[in-house]
Design a protein around this motif. Structure first.
Motif, PDB file in Angstrom:
ATOM      1  N   VAL A  36       0.873  -1.168   0.000  1.00 38.05           N
ATOM      2  CA  VAL A  36       0.000   0.000   0.000  1.00 38.05           C
ATOM      3  C   VAL A  36       0.912   1.220   0.000  1.00 38.05           C
ATOM      4  O   VAL A  36       1.758   1.363   0.887  1.00 38.05           O
ATOM      5  N   GLY A  37       0.761   2.059  -1.003  1.00 40.02           N
ATOM      6  CA  GLY A  37       1.591   3.254  -1.088  1.00 40.02           C
ATOM      7  C   GLY A  37       1.792   3.653  -2.527  1.00 40.02           C
ATOM      8  O   GLY A  37       1.290   2.995  -3.454  1.00 40.02           O
ATOM      9  N   PRO A  38       2.521   4.743  -2.740  1.00 34.60           N
ATOM     10  CA  PRO A  38       2.737   5.248  -4.095  1.00 34.60           C
ATOM     11  C   PRO A  38       3.609   4.310  -4.933  1.00 34.60           C
ATOM     12  O   PRO A  38       4.339   3.484  -4.398  1.00 34.60           O
ATOM     13  N   HIS A  39       3.528   4.475  -6.240  1.00 36.19           N
ATOM     14  CA  HIS A  39       4.366   3.691  -7.154  1.00 36.19           C
ATOM     15  C   HIS A  39       5.703   4.379  -7.426  1.00 36.19           C
ATOM     16  O   HIS A  39       6.586   3.782  -8.041  1.00 36.19           O
ATOM     17  N   ARG A  40       5.853   5.623  -7.001  1.00 29.33           N
ATOM     18  CA  ARG A  40       7.142   6.304  -7.115  1.00 29.33           C
ATOM     19  C   ARG A  40       7.357   7.051  -5.801  1.00 29.33           C
ATOM     20  O   ARG A  40       6.658   8.004  -5.500  1.00 29.33           O
ATOM     21  N   LEU A  41       8.333   6.589  -5.047  1.00 29.42           N
ATOM     22  CA  LEU A  41       8.578   7.131  -3.721  1.00 29.42           C
ATOM     23  C   LEU A  41       9.313   8.469  -3.774  1.00 29.42           C
ATOM     24  O   LEU A  41      10.183   8.684  -4.621  1.00 29.42           O
ATOM     25  N   ALA A  42       8.958   9.328  -2.829  1.00 29.80           N
ATOM     26  CA  ALA A  42       9.637  10.602  -2.623  1.00 29.80           C
ATOM     27  C   ALA A  42       9.888  10.736  -1.120  1.00 29.80           C
ATOM     28  O   ALA A  42       9.227  10.078  -0.308  1.00 29.80           O
ATOM     29  N   ALA A  43      10.839  11.580  -0.749  1.00 26.77           N
ATOM     30  CA  ALA A  43      11.152  11.783   0.667  1.00 26.77           C
ATOM     31  C   ALA A  43       9.883  12.144   1.428  1.00 26.77           C
ATOM     32  O   ALA A  43       9.090  12.972   0.982  1.00 26.77           O
ATOM     33  N   GLY A  44       9.683  11.469   2.565  1.00 30.16           N
ATOM     34  CA  GLY A  44       8.513  11.697   3.401  1.00 30.16           C
ATOM     35  C   GLY A  44       7.361  10.742   3.134  1.00 30.16           C
ATOM     36  O   GLY A  44       6.459  10.613   3.967  1.00 30.16           O
ATOM     37  N   ASP A  45       7.357  10.060   1.989  1.00 34.26           N
ATOM     38  CA  ASP A  45       6.297   9.097   1.683  1.00 34.26           C
ATOM     39  C   ASP A  45       6.355   7.930   2.650  1.00 34.26           C
ATOM     40  O   ASP A  45       7.424   7.573   3.156  1.00 34.26           O
ATOM     41  N   ARG A  46       5.191   7.319   2.854  1.00 38.84           N
ATOM     42  CA  ARG A  46       5.093   6.095   3.658  1.00 38.84           C
ATOM     43  C   ARG A  46       4.525   5.000   2.770  1.00 38.84           C
ATOM     44  O   ARG A  46       3.687   5.271   1.900  1.00 38.84           O
ATOM     45  N   PHE A  47       4.991   3.781   2.992  1.00 37.24           N
ATOM     46  CA  PHE A  47       4.447   2.633   2.281  1.00 37.24           C
ATOM     47  C   PHE A  47       4.434   1.436   3.222  1.00 37.24           C
ATOM     48  O   PHE A  47       5.276   1.310   4.105  1.00 37.24           O
ATOM     49  N   THR A  48       3.435   0.596   3.033  1.00 39.40           N
ATOM     50  CA  THR A  48       3.265  -0.584   3.877  1.00 39.40           C
ATOM     51  C   THR A  48       3.426  -1.822   3.018  1.00 39.40           C
ATOM     52  O   THR A  48       2.809  -1.932   1.955  1.00 39.40           O
ATOM     53  N   VAL A  49       4.259  -2.737   3.485  1.00 39.10           N
ATOM     54  CA  VAL A  49       4.581  -3.948   2.735  1.00 39.10           C
ATOM     55  C   VAL A  49       4.142  -5.172   3.536  1.00 39.10           C
ATOM     56  O   VAL A  49       4.397  -5.252   4.736  1.00 39.10           O
ATOM     57  N   ALA A  50       3.492  -6.108   2.846  1.00 31.20           N
ATOM     58  CA  ALA A  50       3.194  -7.398   3.473  1.00 31.20           C
ATOM     59  C   ALA A  50       4.494  -8.183   3.522  1.00 31.20           C
ATOM     60  O   ALA A  50       5.234  -8.248   2.536  1.00 31.20           O
ATOM     61  N   MET A  51       4.778  -8.778   4.666  1.00 33.93           N
ATOM     62  CA  MET A  51       6.009  -9.527   4.883  1.00 33.93           C
ATOM     63  C   MET A  51       5.650 -10.902   5.433  1.00 33.93           C
ATOM     64  O   MET A  51       4.541 -11.122   5.914  1.00 33.93           O
ATOM     65  N   ARG A  52       6.615 -11.812   5.366  1.00 29.98           N
ATOM     66  CA  ARG A  52       6.439 -13.141   5.949  1.00 29.98           C
ATOM     67  C   ARG A  52       7.826 -13.640   6.340  1.00 29.98           C
ATOM     68  O   ARG A  52       8.751 -13.678   5.529  1.00 29.98           O
ATOM     69  N   LYS A  53       7.946 -14.018   7.617  1.00 33.27           N
ATOM     70  CA  LYS A  53       9.212 -14.578   8.112  1.00 33.27           C
ATOM     71  C   LYS A  53       8.888 -15.733   9.036  1.00 33.27           C
ATOM     72  O   LYS A  53       8.017 -15.601   9.896  1.00 33.27           O
ATOM     73  N   PHE A  54       9.600 -16.837   8.858  1.00 27.66           N
ATOM     74  CA  PHE A  54       9.359 -18.064   9.624  1.00 27.66           C
ATOM     75  C   PHE A  54       7.903 -18.495   9.512  1.00 27.66           C
ATOM     76  O   PHE A  54       7.322 -19.015  10.458  1.00 27.66           O
ATOM     77  N   GLY A  55       7.297 -18.210   8.344  1.00 27.62           N
ATOM     78  CA  GLY A  55       5.912 -18.594   8.092  1.00 27.62           C
ATOM     79  C   GLY A  55       4.880 -17.668   8.711  1.00 27.62           C
ATOM     80  O   GLY A  55       3.683 -17.877   8.541  1.00 27.62           O
ATOM     81  N   VAL A  56       5.335 -16.638   9.410  1.00 26.11           N
ATOM     82  CA  VAL A  56       4.414 -15.722  10.088  1.00 26.11           C
ATOM     83  C   VAL A  56       4.233 -14.457   9.240  1.00 26.11           C
ATOM     84  O   VAL A  56       5.210 -13.744   8.976  1.00 26.11           O
ATOM     85  N   PRO A  57       2.983 -14.166   8.840  1.00 28.56           N
ATOM     86  CA  PRO A  57       2.745 -12.950   8.058  1.00 28.56           C
ATOM     87  C   PRO A  57       2.653 -11.719   8.969  1.00 28.56           C
ATOM     88  O   PRO A  57       2.184 -11.799  10.104  1.00 28.56           O
ATOM     89  N   TYR A  58       3.114 -10.590   8.457  1.00 28.29           N
ATOM     90  CA  TYR A  58       3.006  -9.317   9.175  1.00 28.29           C
ATOM     91  C   TYR A  58       3.112  -8.187   8.159  1.00 28.29           C
ATOM     92  O   TYR A  58       3.391  -8.424   6.982  1.00 28.29           O
TER      93      TYR A  58
END
Length: 183
Positions: free
Chosen positions: A80-102
């Motif tokens: 979730v976030g812009p397709h071209r980042l600029a200073a100050g932008d925020r973006f949220t990424v789905a992650m998964r480590k050791f099978g645990v999503p966050y």
């Protein structure tokens, strides 16, 4: 026994008339990233990529594409976030480590087209990508995990948990994946 010059040392035991003796024993490799001394509490590697800096920067400045080169195996395609980042932008990424999503929300701390893109993780560390035009469509790309920004207790925890070494392996893999896209 004569071994064809294209055979690797692993193939030496094969007879030259064996078709497998002339097959390479490994796939084409884009080379290996080299360690860069970026100072204390930083893990950095550099790799040469056969693509213009503008193209590589555009890819990494789009968080929706980070999963394409992620070598850690943690970054997912949902962003979730812009397709071209600029200073100050925020973006949220789905992650998964050791099978645990966050989910991880990052803040862009620096963005200069064709030169650098950097974002801050909530724990304080930063991920930085630098692009140096080496001429003739070739770019020196440096990726850095910079945990010097984290509080001392967080830095110590990272070191005890071997996070810098683990992230170093992920960086090497990410850079190799990026370079492999441009062979």
């Amino acid at each position: 026994m004569d071994i064809p010059s294209s055979a690797s040392p692993v193939d030496d035991a094969r007879h030259p008339s064996d078709p497998a003796a002339v097959r390479p024993s490994a796939a084409v490799q884009a080379g290996w990233p080299e360690r860069v001394d970026a100072g204390p509490h930083r893990v950095a590697y550099r790799h040469t990529v056969a693509a213009p800096a503008e193209e590589l920067w555009a890819m990494l400045a789009d968080p929706h594409r980070h999963h394409e080169v992620d070598g850690s195996g943690t970054v997912q395609a949902t962003v979730v976030g812009p397709h071209r980042l600029a200073a100050g932008d925020r973006f949220t990424v789905a992650m998964r480590k050791f099978g645990v999503p966050y989910r991880m929300t990052n803040t862009v701390t620096e963005a200069e087209a064709s030169r650098v893109i950097e974002w801050r993780h909530p724990a304080g560390h930063r991920w930085r990508w630098e692009f140096l035009d080496a001429g003739e469509g070739v770019t020196e790309v440096t990726e850095t995990f910079d945990y010097s920004w984290a509080r001392p207790a967080v830095r110590r925890a990272y070191e005890l948990l071997r996070v810098p070494a683990d992230n170093g392996r992920g960086i090497q893999s990410s850079l190799t994946r990026l370079a492999g896209r441009h062979l």
